[in-house]
Design an enzyme around this catalytic site. Sequence first.
Site, PDB file in Angstrom:
ATOM      1  N   LEU A 164       0.868  -1.178   0.000  1.00  0.00           N
ATOM      2  CA  LEU A 164       0.000   0.000   0.000  1.00  0.00           C
ATOM      3  C   LEU A 164       0.910   1.235   0.000  1.00  0.00           C
ATOM      4  O   LEU A 164       1.731   1.416   0.901  1.00  0.00           O
ATOM      5  CB  LEU A 164      -0.912  -0.017   1.230  1.00  0.00           C
ATOM      6  N   HIS A 165       0.756   2.071  -1.029  1.00  0.00           N
ATOM      7  CA  HIS A 165       1.748   3.112  -1.271  1.00  0.00           C
ATOM      8  C   HIS A 165       1.384   4.486  -0.679  1.00  0.00           C
ATOM      9  O   HIS A 165       1.963   4.945   0.295  1.00  0.00           O
ATOM     10  CB  HIS A 165       1.972   3.261  -2.783  1.00  0.00           C
ATOM     11  N   ASP A 166       0.458   5.167  -1.338  1.00  0.00           N
ATOM     12  CA  ASP A 166       0.291   6.602  -1.082  1.00  0.00           C
ATOM     13  C   ASP A 166      -0.089   6.974   0.350  1.00  0.00           C
ATOM     14  O   ASP A 166       0.357   8.030   0.846  1.00  0.00           O
ATOM     15  CB  ASP A 166      -0.743   7.180  -2.070  1.00  0.00           C
TER      16      ASP A 166
END
Lengths: 313, 313, 313, 313
Positions: free
Chosen positions: B241-243
């Site tokens: 999970l990035h942002d």
Amino acid sequence: MKRKIIIDTDPGQDDAVAIFLALASPEIDVQAIIAVAGNVPLHHTVENARRVLEMAGRPDIPLYAGAARPLRRTQTTAEHVHGPSGLDGIDTSWSLSMPVQTQSGVDYLIGAIRAAEPKELTLVMLGPLTDLAIALTLAPDIAGRLREVVLMGGAWSELGNITPAAEFNIYADPEAADIVFSAGIPLVVLPLDVTHQCLGLPERLTAMRENGNRCSVAAADMLSFSERFDLKKYGWPGAPLHDPCTIAWLLNPEIFGGRTVNVSIETGNGLCAGMTVVDWWRVTDRTPNALFLRDVDSDAFYSLLTSRLATLP
Amino acid sequence: MKRKIIIDTDPGQDDAVAIFLALASPEIDVQAIIAVAGNVPLHHTVENARRVLEMAGRPDIPLYAGAARPLRRTQTTAEHVHGPSGLDGIDTSWSLSMPVQTQSGVDYLIGAIRAAEPKELTLVMLGPLTDLAIALTLAPDIAGRLREVVLMGGAWSELGNITPAAEFNIYADPEAADIVFSAGIPLVVLPLDVTHQCLGLPERLTAMRENGNRCSVAAADMLSFSERFDLKKYGWPGAPLHDPCTIAWLLNPEIFGGRTVNVSIETGNGLCAGMTVVDWWRVTDRTPNALFLRDVDSDAFYSLLTSRLATLP
Amino acid sequence: MKRKIIIDTDPGQDDAVAIFLALASPEIDVQAIIAVAGNVPLHHTVENARRVLEMAGRPDIPLYAGAARPLRRTQTTAEHVHGPSGLDGIDTSWSLSMPVQTQSGVDYLIGAIRAAEPKELTLVMLGPLTDLAIALTLAPDIAGRLREVVLMGGAWSELGNITPAAEFNIYADPEAADIVFSAGIPLVVLPLDVTHQCLGLPERLTAMRENGNRCSVAAADMLSFSERFDLKKYGWPGAPLHDPCTIAWLLNPEIFGGRTVNVSIETGNGLCAGMTVVDWWRVTDRTPNALFLRDVDSDAFYSLLTSRLATLP
Amino acid sequence: MKRKIIIDTDPGQDDAVAIFLALASPEIDVQAIIAVAGNVPLHHTVENARRVLEMAGRPDIPLYAGAARPLRRTQTTAEHVHGPSGLDGIDTSWSLSMPVQTQSGVDYLIGAIRAAEPKELTLVMLGPLTDLAIALTLAPDIAGRLREVVLMGGAWSELGNITPAAEFNIYADPEAADIVFSAGIPLVVLPLDVTHQCLGLPERLTAMRENGNRCSVAAADMLSFSERFDLKKYGWPGAPLHDPCTIAWLLNPEIFGGRTVNVSIETGNGLCAGMTVVDWWRVTDRTPNALFLRDVDSDAFYSLLTSRLATLP
Ligand SMILES: [Ca+2]
Ligand SMILES: [Ca+2]
Ligand SMILES: [Ca+2]
Ligand SMILES: [Ca+2]
């Protein structure tokens, strides 16, 4: 019908003469001027553009400020050619009164192109191509709406002036040039191959000065200043005159010769950064994207320029 | 006192969850959202940003459109991860009512930074860095006025995801990234090294969904959709999970670990285009320019995220 | 049947230990040694190779001199790691008596490969890949005749040591590496990802020294010298051991783990010069060209090494 | 006293004529010929060199084979200009009897330079620079022992022929060219700027053929064949004659004009790969490394060539 143009410029003495030529020509309707960082930093090019417009008696033309620097390169300027102000050679000390628009030049450009009829507007680029590149990134749709972009920049057989491979305007912002040359817009390129034929021989500058009007004298003074660098470097009998070639092409394309070829921009960091790679002999299958001019009748060019300058204040 | 931020984003499911997290956090005051082309084309990211704001009950937050494409690269999008709309996984068919501002996102950004107190505004970048790069080109003075830029992008030891060397957000516009990383702004980088530790394990997504509120269920649905690609590629028990890591860092930097090092961007056209070259072991004399995070307490991260999402509609 | 190998090497302490390990192993038949410029200039690597062979009691093995410099890069050496002689840590002052062959190492290499049975010879590369690259340029036919090339060099997740992106052996001559990695030869790569797991912990070096024989003590002395640099840089409990991993892989491949993937070499002049770009996650369609090892049972490795060293003089 | 030269060549019709000119000139003592891959693959250039030497009645001159391919580039050949054999235009079917030496051309080159008096030997390079580059890598000491290297290759104002930016010999192996141009050897460069002035006008080829001797007729036949490509491409009244300019410069440098300037080689993979970047106007501080010729008295050149060819069998 007049040709509607917007001039994006980094004056620069030769930019000033180009603007004079446009303003002196009834065939052309200058919609606006956008000043961009280039020969000298932005605050100077904005001031110089004001000075040129006031000198020509046209403070009514809207003036905008564009990009303050190139996209990703360290800023390169050319005070060694143009002097610290960019307009050295004339008195640059008098006070200016015309306004600068608060809207950004890039925003104005996008809006003006979208508001104009399709293929109505011509863009004349006299400095680094930063403003148009940003406009194309923010609003790619404008590419299809321009009539054409006429620009001074690059070189083929003359190769570079700021480096052995690259001409100043393209070298100053190669990424911007790459964006513009890849955008699918009809391009007309006035490279060093042309401008190095338009030498400011003494008799040509004398003729200009002998017009006697304010703008002609200023043009002759400015060109006398900026030619010092090139005369020493090249040992030629006069210095090249660059930016006015764009306006001359709009006025009289018959005095120029060239080919429609592919011009690609080298964006690497190596020896050739900012080179215009011209496929003159068509040895690649790259799609032609520019009318690349190579020849000019320089007597006709100076005759046109000098006679038009005489009509200004 | 609340931290004032502007979010520049290309939603994207993980962008949506990041925006949710920001809106759910009383420590943060979201001044505006700017949508930029990235995961999907601009018209989709604008629509998706509207959808996210409406879903969170915040149509009052001004939304701007930024750049429609990267500076000089051919546009790369990631529908193979995010689905054709960029927000696949939830119902994207209902009609939207909140407006998009007519001013350009870049113009807004320049004006907002100049209008704010020095060092007051934080910029959170969740997509390609095009908008900020253009703002810095038009108005270099803003670099010194930002508090910091917190961005998701790049990688060190995890290397690339879109190519063997480069992460998507940087690869999509390396020239923009180079401009931002060279601007002298305090940078906080949340790279793949961190986000690959924040795996959306089934129990974590279940806990999120069990919040039961609209936004939590939507977040879980979206992440369930977008994880399909990574699960297949990496064979891990959950997808990265990035942002949202950027917002989590603003809320609780203690759960992250990293180093202040030099991060430079490869802008060549070769194998490493868009790579973030991280001088982790300080083998060069390049000046440190970024707090580059490498570790995270992923349980604490998911706990923070899930508890905050529960406070939204 | 013994495996016939030629070792191309730039000793270097770890090269010396690798040669010891090969000479101590009955499964391996060392046909010749070629010294190449690398860690230190060629005259040192030639002298060091003589010293190693004499110390191991094998002055009968033919020794050749290869390239004195990399193909087109400025020569980079690593005296900061290996000391001025390249073999600092042992007494390097005693006089040497074994000869150096007058034939060039490259010429020998081409001739030996052509004279051997197809797929009979294995080449072990412990330094920059210059010699093999030149041989492949002069005689491309040899590519199809080698059994395999086993080389120490490059990195994936560990990234670089000499620069943030590149490992020393590849960085020292990226063009040579590119030639070798593009030649279609079966390649086995022992990168920093493996060698950074083979730490020379104090108890491991002590065990080596306690063998008591001349070569084991010399190995322990040399590794104690060269580890100083890495211990300070990384702050790890022992320094990585590089080159002997190649011979260990020949002896016991089961203690290593890896993938057959594409490894391409960055030959640009930018930030990533000399990087091995490893398509570990297979995100490109580049053809796999190397068995790229990533894991090792380091206890098994040191156990193998130490027990074999005990059999030397 | 005769000038001792070694010719490294990839015949090619113009190479053949250059070799004829050298053999016909009493001022020159050809020590050996090395054939290298270039215009056509190595087996053809070796055969063609044998044919040329036998035709000229000089099978006593030792002939060596050099590199079979360029260093790291995919091999580019020019059968579209030279025909499949490289010597199309004459009967290439008769059987050859003179031997090829078994020693590699590179090995011979290193040995010959070391055996000669300092500054005694001149090297004439008529194809890609691979052999000399390899020799300089294996034995950097030879750089200081050569009298000079006279080479056909590159271009300034004429720009490229194989690409818009690069001339064939340099483009075929830019890394080799970079090695040679960086080696500190006195260089004399005969670029397209010179050779494009040496047009094989019909009356010039007729005069050559009217010599009547075997070699003159063969030279005229070969040039008539190879000019077809250039005549079509350029639309000029005759095709450029390249390689013999090197020998003509040795015989009569007064008919050439040029400058001692820096010439650097672009080794990137971009648009300008293999370009000779010539600092003609001295706008950089790069050290001059080559006498770069730009002008020639083409009548004097053809007169010299034709009169000398008449003295051959
Ligand atoms: Ca200008
Ligand atoms: Ca995003
Ligand atoms: Ca080594
Ligand atoms: Ca040739």
